[in-house]
Scaffold this motif. Structure first.
Motif, PDB file in Angstrom:
ATOM      1  N   GLU A  90      -4.484   1.882  -2.629  1.00 36.77           N
ATOM      2  CA  GLU A  90      -4.729   2.315  -1.260  1.00 36.77           C
ATOM      3  C   GLU A  90      -5.099   1.544   0.032  1.00 36.77           C
ATOM      4  O   GLU A  90      -5.283   1.876   0.882  1.00 36.77           O
ATOM      5  N   ILE A  91      -5.452   0.374  -0.450  1.00 30.28           N
ATOM      6  CA  ILE A  91      -6.154  -0.658   0.439  1.00 30.28           C
ATOM      7  C   ILE A  91      -5.673  -1.802   0.238  1.00 30.28           C
ATOM      8  O   ILE A  91      -5.235  -2.272  -0.817  1.00 30.28           O
TER       9      ILE A  91
ATOM     10  N   GLU B 106      -6.306  -4.927  -0.208  1.00 35.52           N
ATOM     11  CA  GLU B 106      -7.137  -6.009  -0.576  1.00 35.52           C
ATOM     12  C   GLU B 106      -7.001  -6.386  -1.850  1.00 35.52           C
ATOM     13  O   GLU B 106      -6.720  -5.745  -2.889  1.00 35.52           O
TER      14      GLU B 106
ATOM     15  N   VAL C 191       0.848  -1.264   0.077  1.00 33.80           N
ATOM     16  CA  VAL C 191      -0.097   0.039   0.119  1.00 33.80           C
ATOM     17  C   VAL C 191       0.763   1.239   0.077  1.00 33.80           C
ATOM     18  O   VAL C 191       1.702   1.346   0.742  1.00 33.80           O
TER      19      VAL C 191
END
Length: 576
Positions: free
Chosen positions: A510-511, A513, A452
């Motif tokens: 940014e995450i 996942e 990230v």
């Protein structure tokens, strides 16, 4: 071995006889001593009886009986020892008799042992002699090695002395050269300081003159700004009038205004080109004059014949250039708006522009320009190739112009159909293309093990897999990827069969996942997409064996096997 065994047995029997005789002698000595003690006790008993001492008599009688018993035992022991001694003597003489039978072999054995000892002695002497020779050779080699080392040390010392002497001389030369260089540098710095001071003074004068010119031209600038504003207002009014007139006629307002603006821009470019052509004409004339002056200066250093030939050649070349570029310039034809929009051929006026650019030379400082000549050409192709500078370019064939216009219209039509979403099937003689029109490499855009906050980029190649020319444009990306993925794609226009184009995919996570989606494109034969996948760091554990086979064993045996546990992922983990 048998003789040695017989000798050992004889020695043991002799030792046993010796021990038995010693024991017999000791036994006889004890018997004599006991007999003497018994006689002494009898005398004491008679004396005590005469004295009437009953207690002493009884005590002496007990002692006498004990001595008698001991004497009897000693006699029995003496008989047994004598019998054993006799038996040992018999056995010893029997063994010695047996040993006498092997005297000849015993003597031969002694001779063999003596010869063997002599042979061993000779071998020892030979070995000692060889060792002495080896030691002498080693000593010689050691002395030779020491001598070589001494010579090498002397050579090294001499070489070091020579190196030091050369270094000293080089240092002296370097110091001398350094002094000279420093003197030249100081002189150069002094000249540069003088030049810098003069340059600074010129700059100060230029700034002062600029300041005065700014103050004098401020009013003129304000006037020009007012005029520009007025012209802009007038242009807006004309545009509004034109828009109203076109709307009244029912035409395409955007197209007409666009064509009008392009026509105005074209007029401006035409005017700028004319000014540039005038400046180039003046520059060519000035260059011709400078070359003539330089040729006139070099007449003294060159032979008259060479100077005349060079002058004649230069005059012919510059006269032809002057006639072509200055006296008879071609009228600059303004291309149409349609040709500027779609046609790839250059206007006819560019040929005269390229010809004028080919005969120009880069200008340097004013001092060096006076000494430059054209006896050696700056562009070799201008002199080596026989071009006719007076030749007028031929007009293009009308058939080619018609074919080009038809191709341009076809391309514009296809682009409009592609933009509106009209799809066509691609067919060639005997075949029809089916499936995706473009293949991507790689087939899937995969961002693995991302962090990230980092930025990742990948370049993807799209290849036209259809049977003919195709078009491609970017439609968009999946909704879930728009916050993290950006695609940079310049539409390539026509893409021939088998050719490829590229686009850049940028991923800024940014995450932490995983994401999945696709990048969508539109081609002439239909839409297609390239899958996109983003996976986080994971740990992937695997063993190198599925079955631990120990094979055949024996009871009590210990066998070990090694198993490897591998983490092929990018995330570390603990295990037990």
């Amino acid at each position: 071995r048998n003789l040695q065994l017989l000798d050992d047995i004889v020695w043991e029997k002799e030792l046993a006889v010796q021990k038995t005789s010693d024991t017999l002698s000791a036994c006889r000595l004890r018997s004599k001593m006991l007999a003497k003690q018994l006689d002494h006790v009898d005398v004491e008993i008679e004396r005590e009886e005469e004295a009437g001492n009953v207690a002493a008599v009884s005590r002496l009688q007990a002692m006498s009986s004990r001595l008698c018993a001991e004497l009897e035992r000693e006699k029995e022991l003496e008989l047994r020892i004598a019998l054993a001694l006799k038996q040992n003597l018999v056995e010893m003489w029997q063994i010695k008799t047996e040993q006498g039978k092997y005297n000849i072999l015993h003597e031969q054995l002694q001779k063999d042992e003596e010869e063997l000892q002599m042979q061993y002695q000779e071998e020892r002497e030979v070995r000692i002699w060889k060792e002495k020779i080896t030691a002498l050779q080693a000593e010689g080699r050691r002395r030779t090695q020491e001598k070589r080392e001494e010579e090498a040390r002397r050579e090294c010392e001499e070489r070091n002395k020579k190196i030091l002497e050369d270094a000293r001389r080089n240092h002296e030369k370097a110091v001398c050269f350094l002094k000279q260089s420093m003197a030249r540098i100081h002189e150069k710095n002094a000249k540069e300081e003088v030049k810098a001071q003069e340059h600074m003074e010129r700059r100060i004068q230029a700034v002062l003159s600029l300041k005065t010119s700014i103050t004098s031209n401020r009013e003129r600038l304000q006037t020009l700004q007012i005029l520009n504003k007025a012209k802009a207002l007038e242009a807006k009014k004309e545009e509004m009038k034109m828009r109203e007139a076109i709307l009244a006629e029912g035409g395409n307002v955007t197209r007409e205004i666009f064509l009008h603006k392009r026509q105005q821009e074209h007029e401006k470019k035409k005017e700028a080109f004319r000014e540039l052509q005038k400046s180039r004409k003046m520059e060519i004339v000035s260059r011709i004059l400078q070359e003539k002056a330089s040729i006139h200066k070099q007449k003294k250093s060159q032979s008259p014949s060479k100077a005349i030939k060079a002058r004649g050649k230069l005059e012919v070349i510059f006269s032809s250039i002057f006639k072509t570029c200055v006296l008879s310039p071609k009228s600059w034809r303004s291309p149409s708006v349609c040709s500027l929009a779609g046609e790839g051929t250059a206007p006819q006026g560019q040929s005269s522009e390229n010809t004028a650019q080919d005969v120009l030379w880069e200008s340097g400082d004013e001092d060096t320009e006076r000494d430059q000549t054209l006896l050696v050409p700056e562009f070799p192709g201008l002199w080596s190739r026989q071009y006719d500078l007076h030749k007028v370019p031929k007009a293009e064939d009308p058939t080619r112009l018609a074919i080009r216009a038809m191709r341009k219209k076809t391309a514009e039509k296809k682009m409009e159909e592609l933009q509106t979403g009209i799809l066509h099937k691609q067919t060639v003689p005997g075949r029809e293309h089916k499936g995706c029109a473009f293949h991507s490499k790689p087939s899937c855009i995969h961002f693995k093990d991302f962090d990230v906050g980092q930025i990742y980029k990948k370049k993807i190649v799209l290849t036209n897999a259809s049977y003919s020319v195709n078009y491609c444009r970017l439609v968009g990306i999946s909704e879930c990827l728009r916050d993290f993925i950006s695609v940079h794609f310049d539409p390539p226009g026509k893409v021939s069969s088998g050719m490829s184009c590229e686009f850049l995919v940028t991923f800024k996570p940014e995450i932490n996942e995983g994401l999945e989606g696709e990048v969508m494109f539109m081609a002439q034969t239909g839409s297609f997409s390239v899958p996109l996948k983003c996976t986080v760091k994971t740990c992937i554990l695997a063993l190198d064996k599925e079955l631990i086979d120990f094979g055949s064993l024996v009871v009590g045996e210990t066998i070990s096997r090694t198993i490897s546990l591998t983490n092929s992922g990018a995330l570390g983990t603990r295990f037990k």
